[in-house]
Design an enzyme around this catalytic site. Structure first.
Site, mmCIF file in Angstrom:
data_model
loop_
_atom_site.group_PDB
_atom_site.id
_atom_site.type_symbol
_atom_site.label_atom_id
_atom_site.label_comp_id
_atom_site.label_asym_id
_atom_site.label_seq_id
_atom_site.Cartn_x
_atom_site.Cartn_y
_atom_site.Cartn_z
ATOM 1 N N ASP A 160 0.780 -1.233 0.000
ATOM 2 C CA ASP A 160 0.000 0.000 0.000
ATOM 3 C C ASP A 160 0.818 1.292 0.000
ATOM 4 O O ASP A 160 0.496 2.231 -0.688
ATOM 5 C CB ASP A 160 -0.921 0.023 1.222
ATOM 6 N N GLU A 385 2.244 -8.370 11.930
ATOM 7 C CA GLU A 385 1.908 -8.081 10.528
ATOM 8 C C GLU A 385 3.185 -7.921 9.707
ATOM 9 O O GLU A 385 3.300 -8.413 8.598
ATOM 10 C CB GLU A 385 1.078 -6.791 10.475
HETATM 11 C C1 GLC Z 1 -2.511 -3.723 4.452
HETATM 12 C C2 GLC Z 1 -1.545 -4.362 3.471
HETATM 13 C C3 GLC Z 1 -2.311 -5.204 2.489
HETATM 14 C C4 GLC Z 1 -3.153 -6.223 3.258
HETATM 15 C C5 GLC Z 1 -4.037 -5.554 4.309
HETATM 16 C C6 GLC Z 1 -4.683 -6.550 5.246
HETATM 17 O O1 GLC Z 1 -3.397 -2.866 3.822
HETATM 18 O O2 GLC Z 1 -0.764 -3.415 2.823
HETATM 19 O O3 GLC Z 1 -1.454 -5.865 1.602
HETATM 20 O O4 GLC Z 1 -3.926 -6.986 2.394
HETATM 21 O O5 GLC Z 1 -3.243 -4.720 5.117
HETATM 22 O O6 GLC Z 1 -3.713 -7.338 5.865
#
Ligand code: GLC
Length: 419
Positions: A160, A385
């Protein structure tokens, strides 16, 4: 050291994040179904609950749009404290969804789930086949330009907040964004998340596509952001190969069409090669310029089935510079920030793709380094994460689904270590 307690912890995380027919990435920060997170979850479930793995993918494809797109978020329930929620996206769909897609890895994961138990998975995989094929057709129609897989919003890439989008985002007009309350920073420290200005740009871009009624042709023509992303390109190429395998397994008539996509995407992949830097780079399609970003996505070439040795020296250099593999951005790049979202941290699920790809292409030693480094960071710093590649600091959400899934499938000594 034994790691069996971590196998159990990983399974427990998947169970805790299981909402019945879909899995949330982590409770609180991400309370819905995310597309590629779900594909990883299915892969993780396949190690101990094969039926649950199929349910995950079936739920994802039940929300496929009529035109073939599989959305990046599916808002299965009302969570008023999440932002930007369904009312912001303005998509008419039941259940509500976002208006963009995400890395198309479902075919790869569906194949992996199937291969873990063919007898149990035959009918399930065959049931998913048309949905997968239609999604891949959608990508070829809606997102592939000049042979290159592009994104229309940074959130579509899965990376992102990567610097790849900066030069395009600078042209996004944020004057009409107005007041809003972010929710991400109430779960996670500010310095681990995007800045306010970046968030304004994400929203402005979302509003732009929404105001185009999510019409593909209008967005393609007019959106200020269209970036060709080697990560998306390589993941789609890999998924095409797995889809072809599935088509052949079931005697489907679409083999020639899929093979055509593979051939053309292998050929066009060379356009991502930034000869000045000597790496796969993303391209700002509006400006016709490389973005000069050496990211973890640059190392997805092996995962895509390309036996390319040119990226090996970069990987060796980068692994020597950090404690844990694989930073999302080259640590020597000017904006590297070891803890900020996609601007330096390592992501264990990306490691699984890079590591498995290296192994498949016969780069065994490096593959093992990535795998052992992933094992070490989770064992030392937990199922976050993402983590700092410099010192392992766990960042973002905790108790995270894809980190747990990747432990079970890739990083644990008991894991298969690939697809
Ligand atoms: C963030 C990450 C994305 C992922 C989401 C949920 O937005 O950048 O890749 O899918 O989190 O984990």
């Amino acid at each position: 050291m034994t790691y069996e307690h971590l196998d159990e912890e990983a399974r427990q995380i998947l169970r805790d994040n299981d909402r019945g027919s879909y899995t949330v990435p982590t409770s609180g920060l991400y309370p819905y179904q995310w597309n590629w997170d779900s594909a990883f979850a299915a892969w993780g479930f396949s190690t101990f609950d094969n039926n649950r793995a199929w349910v995950e993918l079936e739920t994802l494809f039940a929300s496929q749009w009529e035109d073939g797109m599989v959305p990046h978020i599916i808002f299965h329930r009302q969570v008023p404290e999440y932002f930007p929620g369904p009312d912001v996206w303005g998509v008419e769909h039941t259940p509500p969804t976002s208006g963009i897609s995400q890395p198309p890895i479902a075919a790869t994961m569906a194949r992996a789930v199937y291969e873990s138990d063919k007898a149990a998975g035959r009918a399930r995989l065959e049931g998913l086949y048309e949905g997968l094929l239609n999604w891949h057709r959608w990508f070829m129609r809606a997102r592939v330009t000049d042979g290159l897989c592009c994104v229309t919003h940074p959130w579509e890439s899965g990376r992102d907040n990567a610097p790849d989008w900066d030069s395009s985002m600078a042209n996004v007009d944020t004057s009409m964004v107005g007041e809003y309350t972010r929710r991400d920073t109430s779960h996670v420290n500010n310095d681990m998340r995007p800045t306010k200005q970046q968030y304004d740009q994400y929203l402005a871009l979302l509003y732009f596509s929404r105001d185009c009624g999510w019409d593909i042709d209008t967005i393609n023509e007019k959106s200020p952001l269209r970036v060709a992303d080697p990560g998306m390109h390589f993941m789609l190429l890999r998924a095409h190969r797995d889809l072809l395998w599935i088509a052949q397994e079931f005697g489907k008539p679409d083999g020639a069409e899929i093979q055509g996509w593979i051939d053309s995407m292998v050929e066009s992949a060379e356009k991502f090669w930034n000869a000045d830097g000597g790496y796969y780079d993303s391209i700002n399609m509006r400006a016709g310029e490389f973005t000069n970003t050496l990211s973890c996505a640059s190392f997805y070439c092996w995962y895509a089935g390309m036996d390319d040795t040119r990226m090996i020296p970069h990987l060796e250099r980068i692994l020597a510079a950090v404690k844990y593999p694989v930073p999302s951005i080259d640590p020597e790049a000017p904006g590297f920030d070891h803890i900020r979202y996609w601007r330096g941290p390592l992501w264990c699920m990306a490691n699984s793709q890079i590591g498995a790809g290296l192994a498949e292409m016969g780069h065994t030693e490096l593959a093992e380094k990535v795998r052992l480094g992933t094992r070490a960071v989770i064992a030392d710093h937990g199922f976050a994460e993402y983590h700092s590649p410099v010192d392992g600091t766990p960042a973002g959400g905790q108790h995270f689904t894809w980190t747990a899934a990747v432990w079970l499938t890739f990083a644990s000594p008991q894991a298969k270590g690939g697809f």
